[in-house]
Design an enzyme around this catalytic site. Structure first.
Site, PDB file in Angstrom:
ATOM      1  CD  GLU A  20      79.366  -7.971 -18.144  1.00  0.00           C
ATOM      2  OE1 GLU A  20      80.212  -7.110 -18.457  1.00  0.00           O
ATOM      3  OE2 GLU A  20      78.975  -8.145 -16.973  1.00  0.00           O
TER       4      GLU A  20
ATOM      5  CB  ALA B 281      91.019  -2.082 -21.986  1.00  0.00           C
TER       6      ALA B 281
ATOM      7  CB  ALA C 246      89.494   2.698 -14.496  1.00  0.00           C
TER       8      ALA C 246
ATOM      9  CG  HIS D  17      85.247  -4.269  -9.222  1.00  0.00           C
ATOM     10  ND1 HIS D  17      84.948  -2.927  -9.270  1.00  0.00           N
ATOM     11  CD2 HIS D  17      84.561  -4.822 -10.240  1.00  0.00           C
ATOM     12  CE1 HIS D  17      84.115  -2.693 -10.283  1.00  0.00           C
ATOM     13  NE2 HIS D  17      83.883  -3.819 -10.881  1.00  0.00           N
TER      14      HIS D  17
HETATM   15  N1  INI Z   1      85.167  -3.635 -17.231  1.00  0.00           N
HETATM   16  C1  INI Z   1      86.211  -3.547 -18.082  1.00  0.00           C
HETATM   17  O1  INI Z   1      86.166  -4.131 -19.180  1.00  0.00           O
HETATM   18  N2  INI Z   1      87.319  -2.845 -17.739  1.00  0.00           N
HETATM   19  C2  INI Z   1      87.418  -2.178 -16.540  1.00  0.00           C
HETATM   20  O2  INI Z   1      88.473  -1.529 -16.292  1.00  0.00           O
HETATM   21  C3  INI Z   1      86.313  -2.241 -15.650  1.00  0.00           C
HETATM   22  N3  INI Z   1      86.329  -1.504 -14.419  1.00  0.00           N
HETATM   23  O3  INI Z   1      87.150  -0.581 -14.305  1.00  0.00           O
HETATM   24  O4  INI Z   1      85.544  -1.735 -13.555  1.00  0.00           O
HETATM   25  C4  INI Z   1      85.182  -3.000 -16.033  1.00  0.00           C
HETATM   26  N4  INI Z   1      84.123  -3.116 -15.205  1.00  0.00           N
HETATM   27  C5  INI Z   1      82.829  -3.565 -15.648  1.00  0.00           C
HETATM   28  C6  INI Z   1      82.719  -5.088 -15.608  1.00  0.00           C
HETATM   29  O5  INI Z   1      83.468  -5.683 -16.651  1.00  0.00           O
HETATM   30  C7  INI Z   1      81.254  -5.526 -15.794  1.00  0.00           C
HETATM   31  O6  INI Z   1      80.784  -5.051 -17.032  1.00  0.00           O
HETATM   32  C8  INI Z   1      80.320  -5.017 -14.688  1.00  0.00           C
HETATM   33  O7  INI Z   1      80.839  -5.336 -13.410  1.00  0.00           O
HETATM   34  C9  INI Z   1      78.921  -5.670 -14.828  1.00  0.00           C
HETATM   35  O8  INI Z   1      78.988  -7.100 -14.715  1.00  0.00           O
END
Ligand code: INI
Length: 158
Positions: free
Chosen positions: A58, A80, A85, A88
């Site tokens: 975002e 980060a 974790a 994707h």
């Molecule tokens: N978002 C992060 O900032 N860091 C991550 O390691 C992460 N992982 O692990 O998935 C992550 N996922 C959420 C992503 O940024 C979005 O907020 C979500 O997909 C909704 O659009």
């Protein structure tokens, strides 16, 4: 010969910090490092804006809104993305980086990539002030240098 080089002088600079809540153990440290760096380099606390987003994916949209507002001279995106974790990782990290680069090219406002992309939480912690410096602190220096550099460079003809 003309040489352009930005200086680390933050006086009069308005900066927006956009920080991801995902992995906030790490990102809150990046944010604290960035704030500290801005203030140490002369940025007035009243000229700093902060916005939180759910995750790194975002960051570009909110960076775009702030960069296009005419109210800030630079945006610093903090996040980060940790490989362990997420399945994707590549998508989140890659789209975040590409989106932030697009925002700075589209708006002409520097958007600094203060997003850690690591294999493990431990590596992320190391880069968030535990062992090898704080990426947020460095990102703030990059923002100040870029604002000063862009002010010196010739204006774009178009
Ligand atoms: N978002 C992060 O900032 N860091 C991550 O390691 C992460 N992982 O692990 O998935 C992550 N996922 C959420 C992503 O940024 C979005 O907020 C979500 O997909 C909704 O659009």
């Amino acid at each position: 010969m003309t040489t352009y080089e930005g200086r680390l002088r933050g006086e009069g600079i308005r900066v927006a910090l956009v920080c991801s809540r995902f992995n906030d153990l790490i990102t809150s440290r990046l944010l604290a490092g960035a704030r500290d760096s801005l203030i140490r380099h002369g940025v007035d606390e009243a000229s700093i804006t902060e916005a939180w987003v759910p995750g790194a994916y975002e960051l570009p949209l909110v960076a775009q809104r702030l960069a296009g507002s005419g109210e800030v001279d630079a945006v610093i995106a903090l996040g980060a993305v940790i490989r362990g974790a997420t399945g994707h990782y590549e998508h989140v990290a890659g789209q975040c980086a590409a989106g932030l680069q697009r925002v700075q090219l589209d708006t002409g406002v520097p958007v600094v990539f203060g997003v850690l992309t690591t294999d493990t939480l431990e590596q992320a912690l190391e880069r968030a002030g535990v062992k090898s410096g704080n990426k947020g602190f460095e990102a703030a220096m990059t923002a100040i240098e870029m604002v000063d550099l862009l002010r010196q460079l010739p204006k774009s003809a178009q």
